[in-house]
Design a protein around this motif. Sequence first.
Motif, PDB file in Angstrom:
ATOM      1  N   TYR A   1      10.211   2.703   1.351  1.00  0.00           N
ATOM      2  CA  TYR A   1       8.879   2.450   0.792  1.00  0.00           C
ATOM      3  C   TYR A   1       8.227   1.273   1.525  1.00  0.00           C
ATOM      4  CZ  TYR A   1       5.419   1.674  -3.004  1.00  0.00           C
ATOM      5  OH  TYR A   1       4.265   1.529  -3.749  1.00  0.00           O
ATOM      6  N   THR A   2       8.989   0.202   1.716  1.00  0.00           N
ATOM      7  CA  THR A   2       8.474  -0.983   2.395  1.00  0.00           C
ATOM      8  C   THR A   2       8.061  -0.666   3.827  1.00  0.00           C
ATOM      9  OG1 THR A   2       9.919  -2.376   1.029  1.00  0.00           O
ATOM     10  CG2 THR A   2       8.984  -3.372   3.016  1.00  0.00           C
ATOM     11  N   LEU A   3       8.870   0.127   4.512  1.00  0.00           N
ATOM     12  CA  LEU A   3       8.550   0.484   5.897  1.00  0.00           C
ATOM     13  C   LEU A   3       7.339   1.412   5.969  1.00  0.00           C
ATOM     14  CD1 LEU A   3      12.162   0.957   7.315  1.00  0.00           C
ATOM     15  CD2 LEU A   3      10.579  -0.932   7.744  1.00  0.00           C
ATOM     16  N   TYR A   4       7.140   2.243   4.951  1.00  0.00           N
ATOM     17  CA  TYR A   4       5.920   3.045   4.887  1.00  0.00           C
ATOM     18  C   TYR A   4       4.703   2.119   4.832  1.00  0.00           C
ATOM     19  CZ  TYR A   4       7.331   7.971   4.217  1.00  0.00           C
ATOM     20  OH  TYR A   4       7.782   9.258   4.391  1.00  0.00           O
ATOM     21  N   LEU A   5       4.783   1.079   3.990  1.00  0.00           N
ATOM     22  CA  LEU A   5       3.667   0.140   3.869  1.00  0.00           C
ATOM     23  C   LEU A   5       3.422  -0.592   5.185  1.00  0.00           C
ATOM     24  CD1 LEU A   5       4.255  -1.448   0.333  1.00  0.00           C
ATOM     25  CD2 LEU A   5       2.839   0.519   0.954  1.00  0.00           C
ATOM     26  N   VAL A   6       4.490  -0.947   5.875  1.00  0.00           N
ATOM     27  CA  VAL A   6       4.355  -1.586   7.184  1.00  0.00           C
ATOM     28  C   VAL A   6       3.582  -0.681   8.137  1.00  0.00           C
ATOM     29  CG1 VAL A   6       5.632  -2.318   9.245  1.00  0.00           C
ATOM     30  CG2 VAL A   6       6.394  -3.051   6.967  1.00  0.00           C
ATOM     31  N   ASP A   7       3.950   0.605   8.170  1.00  0.00           N
ATOM     32  CA  ASP A   7       3.272   1.557   9.052  1.00  0.00           C
ATOM     33  C   ASP A   7       1.807   1.739   8.667  1.00  0.00           C
ATOM     34  OD1 ASP A   7       5.616   1.892  10.448  1.00  0.00           O
ATOM     35  OD2 ASP A   7       6.168   3.773   9.456  1.00  0.00           O
ATOM     36  N   PHE A   8       1.533   1.794   7.362  1.00  0.00           N
ATOM     37  CA  PHE A   8       0.149   1.965   6.908  1.00  0.00           C
ATOM     38  C   PHE A   8      -0.700   0.755   7.293  1.00  0.00           C
ATOM     39  CE2 PHE A   8       1.609   4.871   3.175  1.00  0.00           C
ATOM     40  CZ  PHE A   8       1.784   5.914   4.073  1.00  0.00           C
ATOM     41  N   MET A   9      -0.147  -0.441   7.151  1.00  0.00           N
ATOM     42  CA  MET A   9      -0.886  -1.650   7.523  1.00  0.00           C
ATOM     43  C   MET A   9      -1.148  -1.683   9.031  1.00  0.00           C
ATOM     44  SD  MET A   9       0.844  -4.666   5.225  1.00  0.00           S
ATOM     45  CE  MET A   9       1.155  -4.447   3.469  1.00  0.00           C
ATOM     46  N   LYS A  10      -0.162  -1.274   9.814  1.00  0.00           N
ATOM     47  CA  LYS A  10      -0.355  -1.224  11.271  1.00  0.00           C
ATOM     48  C   LYS A  10      -1.456  -0.224  11.632  1.00  0.00           C
ATOM     49  CE  LYS A  10       4.286  -2.456  12.911  1.00  0.00           C
ATOM     50  NZ  LYS A  10       5.480  -1.963  13.649  1.00  0.00           N
ATOM     51  N   GLU A  11      -1.475   0.895  10.928  1.00  0.00           N
ATOM     52  CA  GLU A  11      -2.476   1.920  11.200  1.00  0.00           C
ATOM     53  C   GLU A  11      -3.881   1.406  10.942  1.00  0.00           C
ATOM     54  OE1 GLU A  11      -4.293   5.495  12.174  1.00  0.00           O
ATOM     55  OE2 GLU A  11      -2.186   4.951  12.475  1.00  0.00           O
ATOM     56  N   LEU A  12      -4.064   0.652   9.876  1.00  0.00           N
ATOM     57  CA  LEU A  12      -5.399   0.180   9.496  1.00  0.00           C
ATOM     58  C   LEU A  12      -5.845  -1.030  10.301  1.00  0.00           C
ATOM     59  CD1 LEU A  12      -5.335   0.642   5.618  1.00  0.00           C
ATOM     60  CD2 LEU A  12      -6.386   2.098   7.351  1.00  0.00           C
ATOM     61  N   GLY A  13      -4.912  -1.810  10.793  1.00  0.00           N
ATOM     62  CA  GLY A  13      -5.289  -2.940  11.625  1.00  0.00           C
ATOM     63  C   GLY A  13      -5.387  -4.249  10.872  1.00  0.00           C
ATOM     64  N   ALA A  14      -5.581  -5.327  11.633  1.00  0.00           N
ATOM     65  CA  ALA A  14      -5.535  -6.679  11.080  1.00  0.00           C
ATOM     66  C   ALA A  14      -6.763  -7.063  10.277  1.00  0.00           C
ATOM     67  CB  ALA A  14      -5.326  -7.681  12.214  1.00  0.00           C
ATOM     68  N   ASP A  15      -7.816  -6.252  10.271  1.00  0.00           N
ATOM     69  CA  ASP A  15      -9.021  -6.585   9.502  1.00  0.00           C
ATOM     70  C   ASP A  15      -8.978  -5.989   8.097  1.00  0.00           C
ATOM     71  OD1 ASP A  15      -9.180  -3.982  10.438  1.00  0.00           O
ATOM     72  OD2 ASP A  15     -11.353  -4.024  10.702  1.00  0.00           O
ATOM     73  N   THR A  16      -7.773  -5.723   7.617  1.00  0.00           N
ATOM     74  CA  THR A  16      -7.585  -5.063   6.318  1.00  0.00           C
ATOM     75  C   THR A  16      -7.277  -6.086   5.233  1.00  0.00           C
ATOM     76  OG1 THR A  16      -6.674  -3.141   7.467  1.00  0.00           O
ATOM     77  CG2 THR A  16      -6.278  -3.275   5.102  1.00  0.00           C
ATOM     78  N   HIS A  17      -7.744  -5.798   4.030  1.00  0.00           N
ATOM     79  CA  HIS A  17      -7.395  -6.572   2.839  1.00  0.00           C
ATOM     80  C   HIS A  17      -6.574  -5.655   1.926  1.00  0.00           C
ATOM     81  CE1 HIS A  17     -10.216  -9.855   3.826  1.00  0.00           C
ATOM     82  NE2 HIS A  17     -10.959  -8.873   4.326  1.00  0.00           N
ATOM     83  N   VAL A  18      -5.410  -6.108   1.517  1.00  0.00           N
ATOM     84  CA  VAL A  18      -4.482  -5.273   0.741  1.00  0.00           C
ATOM     85  C   VAL A  18      -4.508  -5.691  -0.716  1.00  0.00           C
ATOM     86  CG1 VAL A  18      -2.083  -4.533   0.473  1.00  0.00           C
ATOM     87  CG2 VAL A  18      -3.018  -4.942   2.771  1.00  0.00           C
ATOM     88  N   ILE A  19      -4.575  -4.693  -1.605  1.00  0.00           N
ATOM     89  CA  ILE A  19      -4.494  -4.929  -3.047  1.00  0.00           C
ATOM     90  C   ILE A  19      -3.346  -4.071  -3.579  1.00  0.00           C
ATOM     91  CG2 ILE A  19      -5.667  -4.779  -5.268  1.00  0.00           C
ATOM     92  CD1 ILE A  19      -8.328  -4.940  -3.794  1.00  0.00           C
ATOM     93  N   ALA A  20      -2.304  -4.704  -4.092  1.00  0.00           N
ATOM     94  CA  ALA A  20      -1.146  -3.990  -4.629  1.00  0.00           C
ATOM     95  C   ALA A  20      -1.163  -4.078  -6.150  1.00  0.00           C
ATOM     96  CB  ALA A  20       0.145  -4.568  -4.086  1.00  0.00           C
ATOM     97  N   VAL A  21      -1.018  -2.943  -6.804  1.00  0.00           N
ATOM     98  CA  VAL A  21      -1.127  -2.888  -8.262  1.00  0.00           C
ATOM     99  C   VAL A  21       0.229  -2.596  -8.891  1.00  0.00           C
ATOM    100  CG1 VAL A  21      -2.207  -1.714 -10.211  1.00  0.00           C
ATOM    101  CG2 VAL A  21      -3.525  -2.121  -8.120  1.00  0.00           C
TER     102      VAL A  21
END
Length: 422
Positions: free
Chosen positions: A157-177
């Motif tokens: 699960y954690t590695l999926y999130l890593v891949d998703f963040m890489k896909e979106l790029g460094a200009d992303t803001h993450v909100i985890a619920v």
Amino acid sequence: MRYMATYDFMETMRNTNQWLGATATAMASSPAMALFPNPAIQWMAAWGEVTERSFQRMIVKPDWHIDSFTCEDGKDHIVNVNTVVERPFGDLIHFDVSGRKPMDRKVLLVAPMSGHYATLLRSTVKSLIPDCEVYITDWHNARDIPVSEGKFDIEDYTLYLVDFMKELGADTHVIAVCQPAPLTLAATAYLAEEDPKAQPLSLTLIGGPIDPNAAATDVTDFGHRVTMGQLEETMIQRVGFKYPGVGRMVYPGLLQLYSFMSMNADRHSKAFSDQIMRVAQGEASEHDAHNRFYDEYLAVMDMTAEFYLTTVERIFKKGEIAKNEFVVAGRKVDIGKITTVAVKTVEGAKDDITAPGQCIAALDLCTGLPDNKKASHVEPGAGHYGIFAGKSWRNNIRPLVLEFIDANSPKPKRKAANKNAA
């Protein structure tokens, strides 16, 4: 209980109750019943209608129902749900507003995988679309994933999130619920060491169990009270022949639903008895408050057994995130390595699932982050659901989160947040 027979038995019971509801409605609606005018017949029809709907929606993934959005030009623009990254256990999807210029704020919503679909955050998504480009993790029902796809635990699960963040790029803001908050924090720390340039600009953690022992609840008490052997023996079942994931070990959605509802059995019983009376009296409607809530609440999905068991063991029992001892793919993740990502925590003062104190613990773990990059908020009078989907979210928390996003963006936003968002 780790047998296909128990899994199929639960599905048989669900199907039987759905059939009983449909049968009661059909019988009470028969023209012949007009010969025997009796309020009990109306009640039977109402009971059948509510029962059939309740048990039928337990196996249906809800639709997003976000079809269009009115932009500044006064026109309705189609909202397309596009898959950005497709993976066996979950996708990254984007709510693309056709004809609208890309918004400055790019937000990744990390949805819980704790028994409900990502559509549980529908109202959260709708409230953010006016001001943001919204992406969300869309986790799949484990019963539909073939065994050949392998395992899926909290490290995966954690590695999926890593891949998703890489896909979106460094200009992303993450909100985890809620549930994914500790793993999202770990994924950010993982990126801080592996690929610092791919880290998001900010991370907002809402009602997540970063340190479950910081404040006891029924959930944390349960996690400490039962042994892993008891959980594996009583909670884990094998998917039956009806689904593509036949043979996969899961924590069934129907069993999770029973656990959810037993925590507030009196409240749920009253809600359904009141709804039956409203239907009998002709006061209910297709999209009334009861149906809006329970259409989502009763729609449950299976979790892989390994994800459920490792969550309980490593997050709740051992407190690996709280102790900064979490390991992913053989590598220890040091949360103290987060030095540039702004972190905000949000808690509800009356949250009985993730009590105040559990989420704010993330700020103490971010030892490498300066104080001006840390923020926290406790919403007075708010419960667990309210801090991400209720009035507390819409009226108070959402504006604060958008302000936090703007404050940690490379350039100031020229346009204020839309205060009239749904």
